[in-house]
Design a protein around this motif. Structure first.
Motif, PDB file in Angstrom:
ATOM      1  N   GLY A 136      12.204 -21.989  44.900  1.00 36.41           N
ATOM      2  CA  GLY A 136      11.954 -20.442  44.479  1.00 36.41           C
ATOM      3  C   GLY A 136      13.057 -19.962  43.651  1.00 36.41           C
ATOM      4  N   VAL A 137      13.848 -20.746  42.814  1.00 32.85           N
ATOM      5  CA  VAL A 137      14.644 -20.502  42.001  1.00 32.85           C
ATOM      6  C   VAL A 137      14.231 -20.092  40.668  1.00 32.85           C
ATOM      7  CG1 VAL A 137      16.733 -21.130  41.034  1.00 32.85           C
ATOM      8  CG2 VAL A 137      16.365 -21.961  43.198  1.00 32.85           C
ATOM      9  N   PRO A 138      14.302 -18.791  40.134  1.00 30.81           N
ATOM     10  CA  PRO A 138      13.705 -18.520  38.783  1.00 30.81           C
ATOM     11  C   PRO A 138      14.375 -19.322  37.572  1.00 30.81           C
ATOM     12  CG  PRO A 138      15.275 -16.896  39.617  1.00 30.81           C
ATOM     13  CD  PRO A 138      15.161 -17.789  40.668  1.00 30.81           C
TER      14      PRO A 138
ATOM     15  N   LEU B  86      12.898 -10.189  36.271  1.00 30.58           N
ATOM     16  CA  LEU B  86      12.304  -9.550  37.563  1.00 30.58           C
ATOM     17  C   LEU B  86      13.125  -8.384  37.777  1.00 30.58           C
ATOM     18  CD1 LEU B  86      10.541  -9.531  40.264  1.00 30.58           C
ATOM     19  CD2 LEU B  86      12.587 -10.430  41.394  1.00 30.58           C
ATOM     20  N   THR B  87      14.275  -8.299  37.119  1.00 27.13           N
ATOM     21  CA  THR B  87      15.032  -7.005  37.411  1.00 27.13           C
ATOM     22  C   THR B  87      15.757  -6.801  36.071  1.00 27.13           C
ATOM     23  OG1 THR B  87      16.778  -8.318  38.263  1.00 27.13           O
ATOM     24  CG2 THR B  87      15.593  -7.455  39.790  1.00 27.13           C
ATOM     25  N   GLY B  88      15.440  -7.145  35.123  1.00 32.21           N
ATOM     26  CA  GLY B  88      15.765  -6.922  33.524  1.00 32.21           C
ATOM     27  C   GLY B  88      16.659  -7.858  33.084  1.00 32.21           C
ATOM     28  N   SER B  89      16.878  -8.023  31.697  1.00 38.86           N
ATOM     29  CA  SER B  89      17.503  -8.656  30.979  1.00 38.86           C
ATOM     30  C   SER B  89      18.612  -8.359  30.378  1.00 38.86           C
ATOM     31  CB  SER B  89      16.652  -9.592  30.187  1.00 38.86           C
ATOM     32  OG  SER B  89      16.102  -8.929  29.281  1.00 38.86           O
TER      33      SER B  89
ATOM     34  N   ALA C 291       0.815 -12.242  36.053  1.00 41.13           N
ATOM     35  CA  ALA C 291       0.139 -12.219  35.035  1.00 41.13           C
ATOM     36  C   ALA C 291       0.839 -12.839  33.890  1.00 41.13           C
ATOM     37  CB  ALA C 291      -0.643 -11.090  34.418  1.00 41.13           C
ATOM     38  N   ASP C 292       1.922 -13.587  34.113  1.00 45.30           N
ATOM     39  CA  ASP C 292       2.866 -14.442  32.915  1.00 45.30           C
ATOM     40  C   ASP C 292       2.848 -15.693  33.290  1.00 45.30           C
ATOM     41  OD1 ASP C 292       4.499 -14.056  35.056  1.00 45.30           O
ATOM     42  OD2 ASP C 292       5.856 -13.149  34.142  1.00 45.30           O
ATOM     43  N   HIS C 293       2.423 -16.318  34.184  1.00 46.66           N
ATOM     44  CA  HIS C 293       2.528 -17.761  34.564  1.00 46.66           C
ATOM     45  C   HIS C 293       3.932 -18.294  34.623  1.00 46.66           C
ATOM     46  CE1 HIS C 293      -1.478 -18.589  32.701  1.00 46.66           C
ATOM     47  NE2 HIS C 293      -1.097 -17.808  31.883  1.00 46.66           N
ATOM     48  N   ALA C 294       4.741 -17.208  35.070  1.00 51.16           N
ATOM     49  CA  ALA C 294       6.175 -17.317  35.539  1.00 51.16           C
ATOM     50  C   ALA C 294       6.364 -17.429  37.211  1.00 51.16           C
ATOM     51  CB  ALA C 294       7.005 -16.679  35.119  1.00 51.16           C
ATOM     52  N   TRP C 295       6.130 -18.438  37.731  1.00 49.54           N
ATOM     53  CA  TRP C 295       5.736 -18.654  39.319  1.00 49.54           C
ATOM     54  C   TRP C 295       7.140 -19.022  40.127  1.00 49.54           C
ATOM     55  CZ3 TRP C 295       1.677 -16.354  41.426  1.00 49.54           C
ATOM     56  CH2 TRP C 295       0.470 -16.084  40.496  1.00 49.54           C
ATOM     57  N   LEU C 296       7.703 -18.244  40.766  1.00 47.62           N
ATOM     58  CA  LEU C 296       9.042 -18.706  41.617  1.00 47.62           C
ATOM     59  C   LEU C 296       8.755 -20.156  42.325  1.00 47.62           C
ATOM     60  CD1 LEU C 296      10.656 -15.451  42.848  1.00 47.62           C
ATOM     61  CD2 LEU C 296      11.343 -16.740  40.665  1.00 47.62           C
ATOM     62  N   TRP C 297       7.743 -19.951  42.772  1.00 46.67           N
ATOM     63  CA  TRP C 297       7.343 -21.100  43.969  1.00 46.67           C
ATOM     64  C   TRP C 297       6.481 -22.164  43.371  1.00 46.67           C
ATOM     65  CZ3 TRP C 297      10.597 -22.015  47.780  1.00 46.67           C
ATOM     66  CH2 TRP C 297      11.412 -20.886  48.409  1.00 46.67           C
ATOM     67  N   GLY C 298       5.880 -21.866  42.187  1.00 45.94           N
ATOM     68  CA  GLY C 298       4.593 -22.632  41.609  1.00 45.94           C
ATOM     69  C   GLY C 298       3.499 -21.879  41.774  1.00 45.94           C
ATOM     70  N   GLY C 299       2.635 -22.100  40.617  1.00 46.55           N
ATOM     71  CA  GLY C 299       1.271 -21.302  40.372  1.00 46.55           C
ATOM     72  C   GLY C 299       0.076 -22.221  40.916  1.00 46.55           C
TER      73      GLY C 299
END
Length: 301
Positions: free
Chosen positions: A240-242, A250-253, A142-150
């Motif tokens: 597929g690179v973030p 994905l796992t915390g900043s 839901a955040d428009h951040a797509w690893l492979w594209g949205g």
């Protein structure tokens, strides 16, 4: 009247039973043959029914009958057939139209909203959450951040083949374990984390910066990370690179989470759905995720 002598009715001349109800005496008539036939036929029918159909309870179960008819299965089949008939009215349109054309049809998008919600809840929510906002280790949709594209076509393909799945055409992506494999030492990893946290969006509390500082981290990032994440750290959907510079993590900043990620590496997994969901269901899910949960891309809003 002598003992054993039977009384006759003076009007009909038939014998009576001797019973008297307020002066009315019951005639001793035989049971009509049609009634006897009906009783015999009913008894025979009951016996045949008991043998052929489910009938007698036996503890927690019951006799199944020779015909093996199950009314529950019959009702379920009838419900499925009715649902299939209703589904056929719109399924053909969704199947033949492309994503853009479906988006322009409000009645079809209402179907997508209703059916997609069920499909998502049954198949995707356990990892991505009921609202698609993700869970620890599982990306938000839901955040428009797509690893492979949205784009819908890309999302549909990801649903079909999965990521690091058993599908022969699966998308594959893995981050090396720079610390565990001895590529970088702990101070170098800490400097890279300082560089990322200093430049990424949405991180207000930078915390203590490493002794080598952000500049050293920038050099190390360029040498070890830019090949995949890009010189600006904004990732590469083709691989597929973030993106490391947005506010989606994905796992915390926080510092410790980032150090652990760089040290131990990451390899996500998404099962492929080609063998589990029909092409139509995957298309509905794609529209539900990209249009209902994620919303239209910013350029279209």
């Amino acid at each position: 009247m002598a003992v054993g002598e039977r009384e006759r009715d003076p009007v009909t001349g038939q014998y009576t039973t001797g019973h008297d109800w307020n002066g009315i005496k019951e005639l001793d008539n035989r049971v009509p043959r049609p009634i006897l036939f009906f009783l015999i036929a009913t008894a025979l029918f009951s016996i045949v029914y008991w043998v052929l159909m489910p009938a007698w309870p036996i503890g927690v179960t019951y006799t199944k009958g020779l015909l093996g008819i199950d009314q529950r299965q019959t009702v379920e089949k009838a419900v499925e057939e009715a649902a299939a008939a209703r589904r056929a009215a719109w399924a053909e349109d969704i199947a033949k139209l492309d994503f853009a054309e479906i988006r322009e049809r409000p009645e079809l998008m209402q179907i997508v909203r209703e059916s997609g919600s069920t499909l998502f809840g049954d198949n995707c929510a356990v990892c991505h959450g009921l609202d698609g906002s993700g869970n620890p280790g599982f990306p938000s949709l839901a955040d428009h951040a797509w690893l492979w594209g949205g784009d819908p076509e890309i999302v549909a393909e990801t649903l079909r083949i999965g990521i690091n799945s058993t599908h022969p055409e699966t998308r594959f992506a893995q981050m090396p374990a720079f610390g565990r494999d001895g590529i970088l030492d702990r101070p170098s990893i800490s400097s890279i984390v300082s560089f990322i946290r200093n430049n990424a969006e949405g991180i207000e509390d930078l915390g203590p910066l490493d002794t080598k500082g952000v500049e050293e981290g920038a050099r190390l990032f360029a040498e070890n990370c830019a090949a995949c994440h890009g010189e600006d750290g904004r990732g590469d959907p083709a691989m597929g690179v973030p993106n490391l510079m947005d506010d989606s993590w994905l796992t915390g900043s926080d510092r410790e989470s980032l150090i652990r990620t760089i040290s131990e590496g990451r390899q996500g997994h998404m099962p492929h759905w080609e063998d589990r969901l029909s092409e139509l269901d995957r298309k509905i899910l794609t529209l539900y995720v990209t249009e209902i949960i994620n919303g239209k891309p910013e350029a279209e809003r």
